[in-house]
Each structure stands twice: as structure tokens, then as C-alpha cells.
Design a protein around this motif. Structure first.
Motif, PDB file in Angstrom:
ATOM      1  N   ASP A 165       0.819  -1.210   0.000  1.00 27.62           N
ATOM      2  CA  ASP A 165       0.000   0.000   0.000  1.00 27.62           C
ATOM      3  C   ASP A 165       0.859   1.268   0.000  1.00 27.62           C
ATOM      4  OD1 ASP A 165      -2.091  -1.758   0.145  1.00 27.62           O
ATOM      5  OD2 ASP A 165      -2.675  -1.254   2.207  1.00 27.62           O
ATOM      6  N   GLU A 178      -4.789   3.550  -6.137  1.00 28.19           N
ATOM      7  CA  GLU A 178      -5.670   2.942  -5.144  1.00 28.19           C
ATOM      8  C   GLU A 178      -6.358   1.695  -5.703  1.00 28.19           C
ATOM      9  OE1 GLU A 178      -8.045   1.958  -1.955  1.00 28.19           O
ATOM     10  OE2 GLU A 178      -6.330   3.343  -1.975  1.00 28.19           O
ATOM     11  N   LYS A 179      -6.721   1.727  -6.974  1.00 26.54           N
ATOM     12  CA  LYS A 179      -7.408   0.593  -7.584  1.00 26.54           C
ATOM     13  C   LYS A 179      -6.527  -0.644  -7.683  1.00 26.54           C
ATOM     14  CE  LYS A 179      -6.342   1.932 -12.382  1.00 26.54           C
ATOM     15  NZ  LYS A 179      -5.565   0.724 -12.726  1.00 26.54           N
ATOM     16  N   ARG A 209      -4.482  -1.757  -5.194  1.00 26.64           N
ATOM     17  CA  ARG A 209      -4.319  -2.430  -3.905  1.00 26.64           C
ATOM     18  C   ARG A 209      -5.069  -3.752  -3.936  1.00 26.64           C
ATOM     19  NH1 ARG A 209      -7.082  -0.037   0.079  1.00 26.64           N
ATOM     20  NH2 ARG A 209      -5.753  -0.877   1.733  1.00 26.64           N
ATOM     21  N   THR A 231      -8.658  -3.656  -2.833  1.00 26.20           N
ATOM     22  CA  THR A 231      -9.540  -3.008  -3.804  1.00 26.20           C
ATOM     23  C   THR A 231      -9.842  -3.947  -4.959  1.00 26.20           C
ATOM     24  OG1 THR A 231      -8.481  -0.906  -3.234  1.00 26.20           O
ATOM     25  CG2 THR A 231      -9.862  -0.934  -5.194  1.00 26.20           C
ATOM     26  N   LYS A 285     -12.292  -6.628  -3.808  1.00 27.00           N
ATOM     27  CA  LYS A 285     -13.632  -6.068  -3.656  1.00 27.00           C
ATOM     28  C   LYS A 285     -14.324  -5.976  -5.007  1.00 27.00           C
ATOM     29  CE  LYS A 285     -16.109  -2.119  -1.663  1.00 27.00           C
ATOM     30  NZ  LYS A 285     -15.968  -0.818  -0.947  1.00 27.00           N
ATOM     31  N   ARG A 286     -13.569  -5.614  -6.027  1.00 23.01           N
ATOM     32  CA  ARG A 286     -14.128  -5.522  -7.370  1.00 23.01           C
ATOM     33  C   ARG A 286     -14.587  -6.888  -7.869  1.00 23.01           C
ATOM     34  NH1 ARG A 286     -10.249  -2.648  -9.206  1.00 23.01           N
ATOM     35  NH2 ARG A 286      -9.050  -4.204 -10.348  1.00 23.01           N
ATOM     36  N   GLN A 317     -13.667 -10.322   0.108  1.00 21.81           N
ATOM     37  CA  GLN A 317     -12.893  -9.657   1.143  1.00 21.81           C
ATOM     38  C   GLN A 317     -11.680 -10.534   1.453  1.00 21.81           C
ATOM     39  OE1 GLN A 317     -13.639  -6.625   2.380  1.00 21.81           O
ATOM     40  NE2 GLN A 317     -15.455  -6.548   1.043  1.00 21.81           N
TER      41      GLN A 317
END
Length: 252
Positions: free
Chosen positions: A55, A79-80, A82, A85, A88-89, A93
Motif C-alpha cells: 500500500d 488505489e485501484k 491495492r 480493492t 472487492k471488485r 474480502q
């Protein structure tokens, strides 16, 4: 367990000096190296191969400024990119992941490992022993000592359709993965045993802890290709390969 799908998940990129990609070239030019994670959806839940960059690289191309890597290694991460992330897409989790296979603990493969504190992380003994006390090896996020490491030595079958191949050389305990999915059959992930097709086919010297060992691992992968006849071979950082790749939401 069966492997239903394998997703290729783009996770940013990192620029490396071309002499690290091909030691026959002079230094001074940076090459863009795409970074990947691989999500396996199985009948027993999802597995992840590699967790991308840390990160601390997000919007921070100057991370290595003032160090010996300045100008030779430049992260390109948003950020996309990480791992949390990215997952999540895809609909997951970190705690949904049943197992993480960590090919090795370099900055572009193990940076997100710390997000998986409740998940077994499979790693080679040689990699663990070489890295944990070496602060120069990789960023701190890649060298966390208190994770749930599942330490192995040599080849290892995680489950039917997921076989770890010991391929040291690029790093002390590098491992590649042979994945067999319902749709695509065997797929060889060289990871960093070969950054690209040129290295793989011509055994070109590149960034290696031990190139003689890396050369033997390359030869071993050629023998596996002859034996298994994979439907696809995916190289660790081959930018030219991107044009024809099926990335998420497509799958193998």
C-alpha cells in the motif's frame, strides 16, 4: 476440490531498468513491467496467488528515492491496484480467501500479504529463511514475520489442479504454479522464473539471486511444458502478452 475458474487480476506496474530484465543490455532505460495477482475459484472456496505491491507504493513513484534502487525501480500504483480493492471488485474480502500462495517475497508479489493475517500463506523454506532477516530484500510489508505461513520445501500439491513447482534462482525460494481449470486444462504460471517469453525461450540472464539456479529452473519448466502440454503459459511481467489476455471478468 476442483478449480472452476482462474482470473488474471491486473495490479498496477513497476518500471525496471532494462539491464535487470536482460543483463545483456546497458542500464539507463526503464521498462514497464505489469504486476499480477491470480484468483482461483474452487469448489472449496477462493485461493489467491500473489498479492501485488504494498500500500505504501500508492501514488508514490519516489518510494525508492535516495536508495540504491533509485532510478532503477519505479512503482506505478493507484488505489485501484491495492489487493483489497482488487478483491472487492471481484466480490471478495481478504478473509474470504482460503489460501494465499506467495510465489516469492519481492516488492511486486508479496506487498499485500499483511491483509491476510487469518489466511495460510504458502511459501518455500528457502525464501522465508533468506528474507526475514534481510531488511534490504524488500519493503517491510513483504517481510512480515507474524503471518500464518505454511512453509514447504520443494514441489507441493495444494489440491487437485493446483501444483506448486519449486523454481529457485530469481529468488532463493521462488515457486511457479501449474493450475488446471475445468475450462482450460493445464495453465503454467512461470511467475518470475521467466519475466517474459524471450527470457523463457532463450534463457536470457535477468535479475536473479543465482542465475545458474535460475537457468536450471527455466530448463525444468521447459521439460514440464513438454510433459504436460499446457493450454497457456503465462509469464510474470510480459507486457506484450497483455494484448491477448483474458483478464477479469473473463476467466480461464
Amino acid at each position: 476440490m476442483t478449480v472452476k475458474k482462474m482470473y488474471l487480476l491486473p495490479a498496477g506496474s513497476c518500471y525496471l531498468d532494462q539491464s535487470l530484465v536482460n543483463q545483456n543490455l546497458e542500464s539507463g532505460k526503464l521498462l514497464e513491467m505489469p504486476v499480477w495477482s491470480f484468483l482461483l475459484e474452487t469448489s472449496d472456496g477462493p485461493l489467491l496467488i500473489d498479492t501485488g505491491m504494498p500500500d505504501s507504493f500508492v501514488d508514490n513513484p519516489d518510494y525508492y528515492k535516495g536508495t540504491r534502487r533509485e532510478g532503477r525501480c519505479v512503482p506505478k500504483m493507484r488505489e485501484k491496484d491495492r489487493i483489497v480493492t482488487i478483491l472487492k471488485r471481484v466480490g471478495y474480502q481478504p478473509d474470504d480467501i482460503q489460501t494465499v500462495i506467495s510465489s516469492h517475497l519481492h516488492l511486486d508479489h508479496a506487498g499485500g500479504n499483511g491483509h491476510f493475517r487469518n489466511t495460510p500463506i504458502i511459501i518455500q523454506r528457502a525464501e522465508y529463511d533468506a528474507v526475514m532477516k534481510n531488511s534490504d530484500y524488500s519493503p517491510p510489508e513483504c517481510r512480515l514475520p507474524d503471518l500464518k505461513y505454511q512453509i514447504i520445501e520443494g514441489d507441493y500439491e495444494v489440491a487437485p489442479g493446483i501444483k506448486i513447482l519449486s523454481t529457485p534462482g530469481h529468488s532463493p525460494g521462488h515457486q511457479s504454479v501449474l493450475v488446471t481449470t475445468i475450462q482450460s486444462g493445464p495453465i503454467l504460471l512461470t511467475i518470475d522464473a521467466a519475466y517474459n517469453k524471450n527470457i523463457f525461450e532463450n534463457n536470457i540472464p535477468f535479475l536473479s539471486f543465482d542465475f545458474a539456479q535460475a537457468s536450471k529452473s527455466n530448463q525444468r519448466l521447459h521439460e514440464i511444458v513438454q510433459e504436460v502440454r499446457p493450454s497457456s503459459i503465462f509469464f510474470g511481467h510480459d507486457k506484450s502478452q497483455i494484448e491477448n489476455l483474458r483478464t477479469f471478468p473473463e476467466f480461464f
